[in-house]
Design an enzyme around this catalytic site. Structure first.
Site, PDB file in Angstrom:
ATOM      1  CG  ASP A   1      -2.125   0.867   0.857  1.00 27.26           C
ATOM      2  OD1 ASP A   1      -2.035   1.682   0.202  1.00 27.26           O
ATOM      3  OD2 ASP A   1      -2.996   0.715   1.761  1.00 27.26           O
TER       4      ASP A   1
HETATM    5  C1  BGC Z   1      -5.259   3.199   0.568  1.00 24.66           C
HETATM    6  C2  BGC Z   1      -5.367   1.963  -0.580  1.00 24.66           C
HETATM    7  C3  BGC Z   1      -5.597   2.837  -1.794  1.00 24.66           C
HETATM    8  C4  BGC Z   1      -4.351   3.484  -2.393  1.00 24.66           C
HETATM    9  C5  BGC Z   1      -4.188   4.239  -3.634  1.00 24.66           C
HETATM   10  C6  BGC Z   1      -4.020   3.840   0.151  1.00 24.66           C
HETATM   11  O1  BGC Z   1      -4.127   5.091   0.825  1.00 24.66           O
HETATM   12  O2  BGC Z   1      -5.310   2.355   1.586  1.00 24.66           O
HETATM   13  O3  BGC Z   1      -6.582   1.275  -0.509  1.00 24.66           O
HETATM   14  O4  BGC Z   1      -5.793   1.742  -2.888  1.00 24.66           O
HETATM   15  O5  BGC Z   1      -4.203   4.466  -0.994  1.00 24.66           O
HETATM   16  O6  BGC Z   1      -5.093   5.153  -3.763  1.00 24.66           O
END
Ligand code: BGC
Length: 757
Positions: free
Chosen positions: A279
């Protein structure tokens, strides 16, 4: 001329160097050949997902792409930028096309209800429709991968990301996750409108302690395998080709650094062959977690644990080549990760059709053109998502000739009704409840509207909500003035419909709450409206279960509308006026108070159950609150009534046998309606204590007034399996209770025995 050269180049490129077919041997040979030509830096490039923003301007990103330093892009959703990026990738040394990703969580240009709402449909077709439309719209805009579905189950509504998931239950969430994967990816990734899914967040993100965002999780392996890991596994079994790792610590080891989770479980036990994506910022955060001494160490640990791709990468390119040179990582570690990415791109047919769905002439207005939006589908799913929580004296449905006072901070908010994670949608295209009611009513003069109150009196909350863009507006008129305006309208109306709840940004990433009641400003408004003596409909708009004991008392009728998306206002009007008879069911228990959390239906019985044999002292209970939630899992009313009875085809089941459940559903009211029949099982005696009930099936049936119909379920031994005292996944012989009903409190019960043969 330029175009001609490009075309010629593309033909050469696709027919010779990167020709591919579906033969596994050919694929291996193709990837081996490609890998053998790649430098370590170019391999690392494939492991980097980058988004444009801050210092990384589009031009800088384009240059990095051409240098072969980027394998995928995310958060760009406009042409011609996407096309330019892919064009530049095809000029890079190995001409490897890019992954083009975005969070398509509940719709894309057309926004559907938030996932808690989608789960409330308990309707596999509705789920499939959302996934199909989302994938079609996203791929038509040129995207080829999404960071969805999010299948973190949670029993803690304090957590803001509750809104993104499908609720508290492993089975319901698994069904939704499976359907999203199947419908988005399509039978083959090479299909034109196939969108690669990334199931997330592996694992246990929804179990953060205290519901506090990014907090740690700690859980027995049995509970993990029995409940929390089930939906990720279901999505992988359905074929999800990517998985995103959670930001949290799982039993002491951050998921991003967790070899047991990412390699032993995911790769070895579950045989996952796809791409493992960290992530946003997770690699750097290993330092804060206290398992990496510096950024370089964090990179090494993440790769060794099983991370392939770094989202918003900061350090892979900086440190991996060096780590390989020093022997801290082997080139094979990097080849493995790179192979996963190349294999995915190969299966997507990207080498053959790198420009799949890309159209540099597609302008932003066309992307939102009416004929590209799916309003009909959005309205259909939105009205199916609405849950009727109370309807005293059959106040609902309203007549289209009544005088209606539409009140509340959420009655006319276009941004809020889209919900969180709706970045590719447009608020100005959304229909608010006020607009929906105005469309539906016979005489628009009968509708009056007042804000009545701000979402909250707390300026700090508004500051938070508006940190990155203005999404919540504050009316600075005196509180009393706003209330008296609303009260005046209420007094002159036949009925009051109050739209209260949360701003969409209050149920989002990084928006945990310790108090999940309505903010005081809205409570004050409801008290004043109630005091008018007019019939009061409370329509809730929120992204998590709230504590609503007072509001439940005040309301004559109550609707849970979640954040319903682009067509939300029309869907609400459909339900308010009875053009659609509500059929939604809650995918999560609504606690009476925060002290009850976690409150969920599939709990264990304990040695001293409360409320069966003994209501008194020394039973599992609270001095100051019932154990039961205000609204249980699976609950939801209709404008008609149903009676459900059922029978079993046998009272004994062989180890390889089955039992057929026949439920007879009767619509005992005088209008058509849809009921979702729910099947729960209980393993009465086993080697470990088993839940009082577990959802194992659900089916909807639509019946005319006074009509009867049948719903069938087949109980198979597979459905009786659990992780026993030796952590083996088995069905143990013995007695099982079968419950059939319209929510999780059903006591409608029959029994059978699983034999020992
Ligand atoms: C989130 C994810 C998301 C990613 C990209 C992160 O902050 O936890 O769920 O896919 O950002 O936007």
């Amino acid at each position: 001329m330029k175009k001609l050269i490009l075309l010629l180049f593309m033909c050469l490129f696709s027919s010779s160097i990167l020709a591919q077919n579906d033969n596994r041997e050919d694929k291996k040979a193709f990837i081996d050949a490609l890998l053998s030509k790649m430098t370590i830096e170019q391999k690392v490039g494939q492991l980097r997902l980058i988004s444009v923003g801050g210092e990384l301007t589009l031009d800088k990103v384009l240059d990095q792409i051409e240098a072969g330093e980027i394998g995928g892009i995310f958060n760009t959703v406009v042409e011609p930028d996407l096309s330019r990026m892919q064009d530049r990738a095809l000029k890079s040394p190995n001409k490897i096309p890019l992954l083009l990703g975005f969070d398509i969580v509940h719709g894309h240009r057309t926004v559907f209800p938030i996932n808690l709402g989608i789960a409330s449909t308990w309707d596999r077709q509705a789920m499939a429709l959302v996934a199909q439309v989302s994938a079609d719209e996203a791929t038509s805009d040129g995207l080829n991968i999404t960071w969805a579905p999010m299948v973190d189950i949670t029993r803690d509504p304090r957590w803001g990301r509750v809104s993104e998931g499908f609720g508290e239950d492993p089975y319901l969430t698994s069904e939704a996750g499976r359907i999203f994967v199947e419908q988005m990816q399509k039978p083959s990734l090479a299909e034109k409108n196939s969108l690669v899914t990334t199931v997330k967040h592996f694992a246990l993100y929804g179990a953060v302690e205290g519901g506090r965002e990014y907090n740690s999780t700690d859980m027995s392996e049995r509970k993990m395998f029995q409940e929390y890991l089930v939906p990720y596994k279901a999505a992988i079994d359905a074929g999800s080709q990517a998985i995103m790792v959670s930001l949290v610590t799982v039993n002491g080891v951050p998921a991003t650094a967790n070899h047991w989770l990412l390699t032993d479980v995911l790769r070895h036990q579950w045989h996952f062959n796809g791409v493992v994506i960290s992530d946003h910022g997770a690699i750097r955060e290993l330092i804060n977690h206290g398992v990496a001494s510096d950024a370089k160490d964090a990179v090494r640990i993440a790769i060794k644990a099983g991370i392939d791709v770094s989202m918003n990468d900061e350090y892979f390119l900086q440190f991996i080549p060096q780590l390989v040179k020093e022997g801290a990582l082997s080139e094979d570690d990097i080849n493995n990760a790179c192979r996963h990415v190349l294999s995915l791109k190969y299966d997507m047919g990207l080498f053959r059709h790198p420009h799949r769905n890309l159209d540099p002439n597609l302008d932003i207005e066309t992307m939102f053109a009416d004929n590209r939006l799916h309003r009909k589908e959005a309205r259909e799913v939105a009205r199916r998502s609405i849950v009727l929580l109370k309807n005293d004296n059959k106040l609902l449905p309203l007549s289209k000739d009544q005088k209606i006072a539409v009140i509340g901070p959420l009655a006319d908010s276009k941004r809020d009704i889209l919900g969180s994670w709706s970045g590719a949608g447009r608020a100005n295209l959304a229909v608010t409840p006020l607009e929906g009611i105005n469309h539906a009513i016979n005489n628009p003069k009968n509708v009056s509207y007042a804000l009545g109150a701000n979402l909250s009196d707390d300026p700090a909350l508004f500051k938070f909500l508006n940190l990155y863009e203005v999404t919540a507006k504050f009316d600075d008129r005196p509180v009393e003035k706003m209330i008296s305006e609303a009260v005046e309208l209420a007094k002159n109306a036949d009925v009051v419909v109050a739209f209260v709840g949360e701003a969409q940004g209050m149920a989002h990433e990084s928006s945990s709450r310790t108090d999940i009641s309505l903010p005081e400003s809205q409570k004050r408004l409801l008290r004043a409206l109630k005091a008018t003596g007019k019939p009061l409909v409370i329509a809730l708009m929120n992204g998590r279960p709230l504590t609503l004991v007072d509001e439940f008392q005040q309301a004559d009728a109550m609707l849970e509308t979640w954040f319903l998306g682009t067509e939300g206002g029309n869907a609400i009007a459909d339900v308010l006026f009875g053009d659609y008879n509500p059929s939604g069911k809650l995918p999560m228990s609504f606690p009476r108070n925060v002290g009850q959390i976690p409150v969920y239906y599939s709990h264990l019985n304990t040695g001293r159950p409360h409320g069966t044999e003994n209501m008194g002292k020394y039973t599992t209970s609270y001095l100051d609150s019932p154990n039961e939630p205000l609204f249980p899992f699976g609950y939801g009313l209709s404008y008609t009534d149903f009676n459900i009875t059922f029978s079993l085809s046998a009272t004994e089941m062989q180890q390889n046998g089955q039992i057929i459940v026949t439920a007879i559903v009767e619509n005992t009211g005088n209008r058509e309606g849809t009921q979702t029949v729910q099947l729960y099982l209980q393993d009465v005696t086993a080697s470990v204590s088993r839940p009082v009930k577990e959802l194992k099936g659900f089916e909807s049936i639509t019946l005319k007034a006074h009509e009867k119909g049948e719903v069938h379920f087949i109980i198979k031994p597979e459905m009786l399996k659990f992780w026993n005292d030796k952590m083996q996944y088995v069905a143990e012989p013995g007695k099982f209770n079968v419950f059939i009903g319209s929510d999780s409190t059903t006591q409608n019960k029959q029994t059978f025995t699983l034999l020992n043969n």
